[in-house]
Design a protein around this motif. Structure first.
Motif: not given
Ligand code: DP6
Length: 393
Positions: A16-17, A73, A149-150, A204, A207, A254, A297
């Protein structure tokens, strides 16, 4: 005197993204997400962090190259680590050691920034290592979240939920384990690496543009909350078909959101779409959802499937994406795969052209544990003076 700690941390792949923030600085998401943590033999970050009175400045080396530690960060993570270390009372550390300069050396055993969740493993490792170094205990997923975030999901093994939380200060936007890595031992992950080039729009930035311009994203936040419940239940019940279908729908949504972003973002390439078709055609022919794809991504495909189906699926991957040199079979890193010939009737029914050379290599792994502390000094990335053991020139 020098004190040093070495740790490893895993990659996670979301089913779940997470896509979109409600707070850019605290990295608070607009929806909750769920991932599986992958095995560290195949994919991991490794970090050694050391503090010493003799160091004259903070320094960091990433994959053999010195990097500035000035990014906001990194600074946010360090500030929070130091704040928690200050709060802690311990006899082990000399009182002023918290003010000593820091050396950090980190490396990945897989391509950086190729949509293989390298920042997740990297920041989870950074935070876990520093927490060990400064003796910080308790919740650290919220500190990892400040880096990426991830990354907060890579702080645990098994299946992990990142609860978006509701507090403005982010105190409840933390990761929680849904089930440990031992829960679903038959589950396998096969990554088809189609490119190890850097992604053209970082997640980053991507999104952020989606939050600003994508209409579909507003609708998505409503859809995701019920998917979180369905996915949690599918994982707990080990219901592969539901797990797989939700995983594919999430990946598709996504990338639909990315296309609905203005200007549009497309991470998937022709070969990625070819893999999507292959998976759907195969599932249809065998009459069950046996394989799920998911893309982050970048263009690399991550397939979720059960152990018993890996040899047949790999035979199809070898048939449709044969290497252009070095034999007829793709290199597989990680868990070994029994070699069986492809079934010609299935290949014929799939009705897709072959794409020689489109897949560079595969990584075969399973769900794995969270970050680990490495005790052996031989494994340290820094020598006894706090300098990297290997630096590229
Ligand atoms: C598509 O965690 O790399 O992998 O929080 O800005 O560092 P920031 O972004 P990041 O985003 C990951 C997005 C993804 C989907 C996911 O892992 O849930």
């Amino acid at each position: 005197m020098m004190k040093s700690v070495t740790c490893t941390a895993p990659v996670n792949i979301a089913v779940i993204k997470y896509w979109g923030k409600r707070d850019e600085k605290l990295i608070l998401p607009i929806n909750s997400s769920i991932s599986a943590t992958l095995g560290q033999n195949e994919l991991r970050a490794k970090t050694t962090a050391a503090i010493s009175k003799d160091f004259t400045e903070d320094k960091m080396w990433l994959n053999g190259e010195e990097q500035p530690m000035t990014s906001s960060r990194i600074q946010n993570v360090l500030k929070e680590i130091k704040r928690r270390a200050q709060k802690r009372k311990s006899q082990e550390m000399a009182d002023d050691s918290i003010h000593w300069h820091l050396h950090v050396c980190s490396e990945n055993n897989f391509p950086t920034a190729a949509g293989l969740a390298s920042s997740a493993a990297g920041y989870a490792c950074f935070v876990h290592t520093l927490a060990q170094l400064y003796g910080i205990t308790g919740e650290i997923s919220d500190i990892a979240r400040l880096g990426s975030g991830s990354a907060c999901r890579s702080v645990y093994g098994g299946f992990v939920l990142w609860d978006m939380g509701t507090e403005q200060n982010g105190s409840d936007s933390i990761a929680k384990q849904i089930a440990p890595e031992s829960h679903w031992p038959e589950l396998r992950i096969l990554i088809l690496v189609v490119s190890d080039q850097r992604k053209y729009v970082g997640s980053s930035e991507g999104m952020q543009t989606s939050v600003q311009t994508c209409e579909l994203l507003k609708k998505r936040t409503e859809i995701v909350s019920s998917r979180i419940d369905q996915m949690t239940e599918a994982i707990l019940k080990k219901d592969f078909e539901t797990f797989a279908e939700l995983t594919m729908k999430e990946s598709n949504q996504l990338h639909a959101v990315c296309l609905d972003t203005f200007p549009p973002i497309s991470y998937m390439r022709d070969v990625s779409h070819h893999i999507v078709r292959l998976v759907h055609n195969y599932n249809k022919i065998v009459g069950h959802t046996k394989v799920a794809y998911t893309f982050d991504a970048g263009p690399n495909a991550c397939l979720y499937l059960l152990e018993e189906d890996v040899p047949a699926v790999m035979s199809l991957v070898n048939h449709f994406y044969p290497p252009v040199q070095n034999g007829t079979e793709l290199t597989v890193k990680g868990l070994s795969i029994e070699k069986i010939p492809h079934q010609q009737n299935i290949v014929d029914a799939i009705q897709l052209p072959t794409q020689p050379g489109a897949v560079k290599y595969c990584i075969h792994t399973k769900v794995g544990p969270g970050p680990q502390v490495i005790k052996s000094p031989a494994e340290s990335l820094l020598d006894s003076t706090g300098q990297p053991k290997t630096v590229s020139t």
